[in-house]
Scaffold this motif. Structure first.
Motif, mmCIF file in Angstrom:
data_model
loop_
_atom_site.group_PDB
_atom_site.id
_atom_site.type_symbol
_atom_site.label_atom_id
_atom_site.label_comp_id
_atom_site.label_asym_id
_atom_site.label_seq_id
_atom_site.Cartn_x
_atom_site.Cartn_y
_atom_site.Cartn_z
ATOM 1 N N PRO A 241 33.748 87.804 48.913
ATOM 2 C CA PRO A 241 32.673 86.918 48.438
ATOM 3 C C PRO A 241 33.141 85.485 48.229
ATOM 4 C CG PRO A 241 32.559 89.007 47.288
ATOM 5 C CD PRO A 241 33.823 89.037 48.099
ATOM 6 N N ALA B 46 31.744 82.191 50.143
ATOM 7 C CA ALA B 46 31.252 81.031 49.400
ATOM 8 C C ALA B 46 31.991 79.765 49.824
ATOM 9 C CB ALA B 46 31.421 81.268 47.903
ATOM 10 N N HIS C 145 30.706 78.681 53.346
ATOM 11 C CA HIS C 145 29.378 78.061 53.294
ATOM 12 C C HIS C 145 29.460 76.657 52.702
ATOM 13 C CE1 HIS C 145 26.351 81.078 54.560
ATOM 14 N NE2 HIS C 145 27.344 81.945 54.328
ATOM 15 N N TRP C 146 30.296 76.465 51.685
ATOM 16 C CA TRP C 146 30.446 75.127 51.109
ATOM 17 C C TRP C 146 31.075 74.162 52.129
ATOM 18 C CZ3 TRP C 146 29.431 71.256 48.114
ATOM 19 C CH2 TRP C 146 30.352 70.212 47.997
ATOM 20 N N TYR D 106 20.886 72.659 46.968
ATOM 21 C CA TYR D 106 21.488 73.694 47.813
ATOM 22 C C TYR D 106 23.012 73.623 47.729
ATOM 23 C CZ TYR D 106 23.181 75.732 52.205
ATOM 24 O OH TYR D 106 23.880 76.443 53.147
ATOM 25 N N GLY E 79 24.192 74.859 44.411
ATOM 26 C CA GLY E 79 24.175 76.317 44.372
ATOM 27 C C GLY E 79 25.378 76.930 45.067
ATOM 28 N N LEU E 80 25.814 76.316 46.169
ATOM 29 C CA LEU E 80 27.016 76.812 46.848
ATOM 30 C C LEU E 80 28.246 76.678 45.966
ATOM 31 C CD1 LEU E 80 26.441 75.372 50.453
ATOM 32 C CD2 LEU E 80 25.948 77.677 49.607
ATOM 33 N N GLU F 221 28.248 76.619 42.683
ATOM 34 C CA GLU F 221 28.134 77.595 41.588
ATOM 35 C C GLU F 221 28.471 78.992 42.072
ATOM 36 O OE1 GLU F 221 24.143 76.923 40.395
ATOM 37 O OE2 GLU F 221 24.626 75.271 39.016
ATOM 38 N N ASP F 222 28.069 79.312 43.308
ATOM 39 C CA ASP F 222 28.419 80.617 43.874
ATOM 40 C C ASP F 222 29.934 80.736 44.030
ATOM 41 O OD1 ASP F 222 27.971 83.132 44.972
ATOM 42 O OD2 ASP F 222 27.927 82.335 47.011
ATOM 43 N N MET F 223 30.566 79.662 44.485
ATOM 44 C CA MET F 223 32.019 79.669 44.630
ATOM 45 C C MET F 223 32.689 79.777 43.264
ATOM 46 S SD MET F 223 34.240 77.129 47.017
ATOM 47 C CE MET F 223 33.529 75.668 46.291
ATOM 48 N N ALA G 163 31.503 81.304 40.675
ATOM 49 C CA ALA G 163 31.321 82.657 40.155
ATOM 50 C C ALA G 163 32.388 83.615 40.673
ATOM 51 C CB ALA G 163 29.921 83.169 40.529
ATOM 52 N N HIS G 164 32.965 83.353 41.866
ATOM 53 C CA HIS G 164 33.992 84.225 42.446
ATOM 54 C C HIS G 164 35.373 83.575 42.418
ATOM 55 C CE1 HIS G 164 30.149 85.513 44.325
ATOM 56 N NE2 HIS G 164 30.649 86.736 44.165
#
Length: 1171
Positions: free
Chosen positions: A435, A439, A442-443, A459, A462-463, A465-467, A469-470
């Motif tokens: 994950p 992430a 995508h970033w 957008y 959000g990328l 923040e997703d990165m 989170a992992h």
């Protein structure tokens, strides 16, 4: 009589309801209104002042939003809502939230490098291979149609049908990939308790069951499922490589393992994952089992534990590890591999029993991913499969998807189509990307793509923040991927700093969409700082906050230089640069408002950068340097045009300085603008002189076109009054804006301005008086409408000028009190108030003078009416006349002026009645009774049940005199005499020590029925002899005479040459107690100065009511010859109120009245005038 007493003026009852006036402050009357556009001329010339005040209104309008600090929350809420005028930008409105933001700069060279044809073909092959060899279950939002996915790839790579078909055939001939299942056993919960202590010691056994290795025994009674039981008789043991075991977690029903396993899959469509959970039980001896008895929890656990002890004892310690009773079964799972989702599964699975008779409970949390370990593609053979291939494929898909969006796609959120999302999910899963890696990819791709074609910052955020989170998996990132991520951070931060340098161009404060994009950009930059400590290779050379502050400073300077070059180039002469510098200062002020109201909260709240202080200090210093240089150049060239420009420039510079002072904890003395007012003083003085002249010209022009008619139906003043009020209001507002900081200079400017304003007010009233005098009056018109309008104009101007003058207060230094007007200003206000009250009184007198003859006529009608006519009939004509005239006045006058006219009419009526009484003597009592009725009817009429004049005002002054005369005329002779003595008792000495004091003692001896009066002593008598002394004696008498007809007055001995005589003489008066209790009964003490050769002189008198004497007011206790306490009486002279009763008795012809008057006349001969 009953009819007239009910007369209440309906007009007067409406006085409180009617508004006094309605001020037209928004604009001047239509006849004198002007367009609020910039006047063309700069040097003001004599005229009607319209152009000058139009320009002044522009200056004031510019400063309307410059009072106090803007509210950041208000600005931000307005930016996110519907458009409405900004309080600090009167000429601008916030754009709608949906309005596009200015286009940001893009550069195709800042994206990922272009691929060669060979690399494109390799990537195409990799994508086709991924689709053709997909495995797992598709989610509902994914596309499971192979033809659709392949057609999508053909569009993405732009191949023709022949090339597409050839590529598919080539991929189909390739060897199929090798699949593997990644299993992460995370935790379990709510397992059965198998140990006596109420817990279990769970562990997991898991492996892959091929289709041929899944034995199932069917019976008519039970269903038996496969399990990894040691020594199972139902099936042969599985190969060791197929079975994995977790650690044992002791004494728990909710174990946490977090262990990861990889199983090779032979057949994706038939293989399945099997997992057992067991309770681990060690072999124990009977002694050890007994020792653990202390750990038993509850009777149920004890029973279970005894069974285990017995079971262990029977085995005699020889049981092998493969016996059934060693470990207890807790549950199992059977998951077909084909049912694993393409994107993987991360969820709880409910444990199943081995058979229908088994009892299990609980859930197990697994993470499953179906991946490929070997792929027959060129990229895989060259070691470029996985991270790199996904990056290139994502970039290709993103460019394709964004290209088919609308042309204005800066708000695109990166939403991919179903086929695009499905292919990327398949490739990411087959590539075994974590994950975090997904992430990161995508970033990297999106942030690079954003620099070539703008995306939505939400957008990108959000990328990140997703990165984040992992990010706990960050240590597992290979160094190459970490370096690639650091490069993307550096490139994006550099791009963001370029945008911040041109903040005002790309994120204008008046565009809510742009401001929102700025907020998201700042949040993205803030997120980058969170990753900085995790990189071994730091992507930032310095702290990002420092880079942002440096970019903002550089951007501020570049923006200012562009603004200066456009509006006030330095190569132009000073007078030509002045207007441009005024515009530049205005733009800077508006920019600082936007910085504080919008930008500051964003930068400080997100990045902890004090953007407002940084910007204010920089721009304030730059504009101050420019202003200092220009004022030095223009000071020797002072003209009206230059003074006007400098005045306007100073107002904006002062606003900038005040803006800093409004912020708590900020001191404007440290600014470069501190002391900037000094070089502007000559220009301000010259401009205020122009203001004085232009004000008079404006008032003259307004009066010239005034028709002395109300402006509209809701107003009662004319157009010139509205113009004058507006002018005075503008002057006061201008002074507030000026806010001159030097107290001494402010006093001089304020004093002169207040005097000029007072002169303008009086000048206006004089113009009004001349205009109304020049108008011909209508014949027989008792109420003049022009006079009413003039009176209303005076009242309106009085209020407006008073408010304006109070607003001209200036600081008086350290000794000045808050809220206290300076003395010169207070004197000016009081003088103007007196002048305007006199003017209003003059106009009121002029207005009521037209009614004097009519009032006298109706009063004479009352006096000449025969006794046979009822009182209400006699008064009716007067009341009808008053009601008609007051109706006209109420419709024409404001409340304050109507009260003035009512007071004037009331005084006219009282004087007319007094004259009528004086002109009629020796008339009947009914005559006076009729006028008394008239007076009360008029009081009721003018009071109008509280809506007219107050009763206190009506029953004061001339009313008291008239009422007293009417009352006395109605009294008998004896009642008049009693009133004479009652007035003496009510009389109070105005100056208690002026005529001296007399001490007496009185009491009533009931047994002898006599009154004892003791004259003790006197003090501080008037010196009535030439030697500065007196020869005083006291005359003691009782009154009124008709109550004590047989009692004669008595007197003390004369005390020679003294002002403080001591008498100590006792006098007795034989009188009945009942006579002493009469309302007017009193003892009268008259102090005289004895003269041997001439008439005795009157020194003073005092009266004592007999009703208060001991023995009469209350029973006497312990009576003695000297009972009672001494009483000090202040001597006085008879006042007008007492003498009015005497004059009334003089007109009586009966003997009793004549004798009483004769006695008093003899006393008056002895009286001297008051010293």
């Amino acid at each position: 009589m009953s009819t007239l007493l009910e007369i209440k003026s309906s007009v007067l009852r409406q006085v409180q309801v009617c508004p006094s006036f309605r001020r037209k402050t928004e604009q001047e009357p239509a006849s004198t209104s002007v367009d609020l556009q910039e006047p063309a001329t700069g040097a003001w010339k004599p005229g009607d002042g319209v152009e000058f005040f139009a320009h002044m209104r522009l200056i004031l309008k510019k400063g309307e939003g410059r009072q106090g600090l803007p509210c950041p929350e208000w600005w931000w809420m307005q930016a996110l809502r519907a458009p409405r005028p900004s309080p600090m930008h009167p000429s601008q409105v916030l754009l709608r939230s949906g309005s596009p933001a200015p286009a940001e700069p893009v550069d195709s060279n800042r994206g990922l490098r272009a691929l060669t044809q060979e690399e494109v073909e390799m990537l195409y092959e990799e994508a086709l291979y991924t689709v053709l060899h997909r495995a797992g279950t598709m989610s509902p939002d994914q596309v499971d149609d192979e033809e659709v996915l392949l057609a999508y790839l053909q569009q993405v790579f732009g191949t023709n049908p022949e090339q597409h078909a050839e590529a598919i055939e080539r991929v189909k001939k390739a060897k199929a990939p090798t699949y593997a299942l990644k299993v992460s056993v995370m935790r379990a919960k709510n397992l059965l308790a198998k140990d006596p202590n109420g817990f279990s010691d769970p562990y997991c056994m898991l492996g892959i069951l091929p289709a041929s290795g899944t034995p199932r025994e069917q019976s008519g009674q039970k269903e038996q499922r496969f399990s990894f039981r040691k020594g199972s008789k139902r099936s042969g043991p599985l190969p060791a490589k197929c079975i994995q075991v977790t650690e044992v977690k002791s004494s728990t029903l909710n174990p946490v393992w977090k262990e990861h396993f990889l199983f090779e899959i032979e057949d994706v469509s038939t293989d399945q994952l099997h997992l057992d959970i067991w309770d681990h039980d060690d072999d124990v001896s009977l002694a050890e089992a007994c020792r653990k008895l202390n750990e038993v929890i509850g009777l149920k656990g004890m029973s279970r534990y005894f069974k285990q002890i017995v079971k262990s004892a029977r085995a005699n310690g020889t049981a092998g590890p493969t016996e059934d009773h060693t470990d207890d079964f807790l549950g199992c799972l059977n998951i077909p591999v084909r049912e694993v989702p393409v994107a993987g599964a991360d969820r709880w699975f409910k444990l199943e029993p081995r058979s229908s008779a088994s009892r299990v409970q609980g859930d197990c949390h697994l993470v499953l991913r179906l991946i490929t370990t070997q792929r027959d593609t060129i990229m895989s053979q060259r070691g470029r499969f996985g991270f790199l291939s996904y990056l290139l494929l994502l970039s290709r898909v993103l460019r394709f998807e964004h290209r088919v969006e609308e042309p204005n796609s800066s708000s695109w959120h990166g939403e991919l189509s179903g086929p695009g999302t499905t292919i990327l999910c398949l490739h990411g899963a087959q590539s075994n990307l974590s994950p975090l890696q997904l992430a990161v990819l995508h970033w990297q791709v999106s942030s690079r793509h954003h620099q070539t074609r703008t995306l939505d910052y939400g957008y990108l955020l959000g990328l990140l923040e997703d990165m984040q989170a992992h990010w706990e998996e960050a240590p597992l990132l290979p160094q190459e991927q970490e370096e690639s991520l650091a490069d993307s951070f550096s490139a994006f931060s550099e791009f963001g700093l370029r945008l911040l340098r041109q903040l005002r161009d790309y994120f204008p404060a008046t565009n809510s969409t742009a401001v929102y994009r700025l907020e998201l950009l700042l949040k993205c930059l803030d997120k980058l700082q969170l990753f900085q400590p995790s990189f071994e290779i730091c992507p930032f050379e310095t702290e990002l906050n420092m880079d942002i502050a440096a970019a903002l400073k550089r951007g501020n300077r570049e923006w200012y230089d562009r603004l200066l070059s456009a509006k006030s180039p330095r190569e132009l002469p000073g007078p030509q640069r002045l207007a441009g510098l005024v515009e530049l200062a205005d733009v800077i002020y508006e920019d600082l408002q936007a910085c504080y109201g919008i930008y500051a909260s964003l930068f400080h709240g997100i990045l902890k950068v004090d953007f407002f202080t940084l910007t204010f200090r920089q721009l304030e210093r730059l504009v101050a340097e420019e202003a200092w240089v220009l004022t030095e150049e223009l000071s020797p060239k002072m003209t009206l045009q230059v003074a006007s420009g400098l005045f306007e420039l100073y107002l904006t510079l002062a606003d900038i300085q005040h803006f800093w002072s409004y912020i708590p904890g900020r001191d404007s003395r440290s600014l470069a603008l501190a002391g900037i007012h000094t070089p502007f003083l000559p220009a301000v003085k010259l401009w205020l002189q122009v203001l004085r002249d232009q004000s008079k010209w404006r008032l003259q022009g307004a009066v010239d076109v005034d028709t002395l008619e109300p402006v509209d139906a809701s107003s009662r003043h004319s157009s010139s009054a509205a113009t004058a009020s507006l002018c005075f209001s503008h002057i006061q507002e201008l002074w507030v804006r000026l806010a001159w900081p030097d107290p001494a200079q402010a006093q001089g400017l304020g004093t002169q301005l207040s005097q000029d304003l007072c002169e303008a007010v009086l000048f206006y009233t004089e113009l009004l008086r001349k205009k109304v005098d020049a108008q011909p009056g209508a014949a027989g018109e008792a109420v003049s409408e022009p006079l009413c309008v003039v009176l209303n104009n005076v009242e309106l101007v009085r209020r407006a000028s008073g408010q304006a003058l109070r607003g001209l207060a200036w600081p008086e230094g350290a000794l000045g009190l808050e809220g206290v007007l300076p003395r010169p200003l207070l004197s000016c206000i009081q003088a103007l108030e007196e002048d305007l009250h006199r003017e209003a009184h003059t106009v009121t007198a002029h207005l009521t003078s037209k009614m004097v003859a009519d009032i006298r006529k109706y009063v004479q009608h009352i006096s000449l009416s025969p006794d046979s006519i009822q009182n209400d009939e006699a008064v009716a004509p007067l009341m009808k006349y008053l009601d008609e005239k007051l109706a006209l006045l109420n419709a024409s006058l404001v409340k304050e002026n109507l009260s003035r006219v009512l007071e004037a009419l009331w005084e006219l009526l009282l004087q007319a009645i007094l004259q009528a009484l004086g002109a009629n003597s020796d008339v009947s009592a009914d005559f006076y009774g009729r006028f008394h009725f008239t007076l009360e009817a008029l009081v009721s009429f003018f009071h109008a049940e509280g809506q007219g004049l107050p009763l206190e005002s009506l029953r004061d002054g001339s009313y008291k005199r008239l009422e007293e005369e009417l009352r006395l005329h109605k009294c008998s002779t004896r009642e008049c005499i009693e009133q004479f003595y009652l007035d003496k008792l009510k009389q109070r000495s105005l100056e208690q020590n002026r005529f001296g004091r007399l001490s007496v003692r009185c009491h009533y001896e009931a047994a002898e029925q006599r009154l004892a009066v003791e004259v003790l002593h006197a003090a501080d008598l008037l010196p009535l002899d030439a030697n500065g002394l007196s020869d005083p004696f006291v005359i003691v008498e009782l009154g009124p005479p008709h109550l004590f007809p047989l009692v004669r007055s008595q007197r003390t001995q004369v005390k020679a040459r003294t002002l403080h005589p001591v008498f100590d003489e006792l006098f007795h008066f034989s009188v009945p107690a009942e006579a002493c209790r009469h309302r007017g009964a009193c003892v009268l003490f008259t102090v005289m100065d004895h003269d041997w050769l001439s008439t005795n002189d009157f020194a003073g008198e005092a009266a004592l009511s007999l009703g208060s004497v001991s023995g009469i007011a209350r029973p006497q206790v312990g009576a003695g010859s000297r009972a009672g306490q001494p009483i000090t009486l202040h001597l006085r002279r008879p006042r007008a109120q007492v003498r009015s009763a005497l004059r009334m008795l003089e007109g009586r012809t009966n003997k009793e009245a004549q004798e009483f008057v004769k006695k008093l006349k003899e006393l008056e001969k002895c009286m001297e005038a008051d010293p």
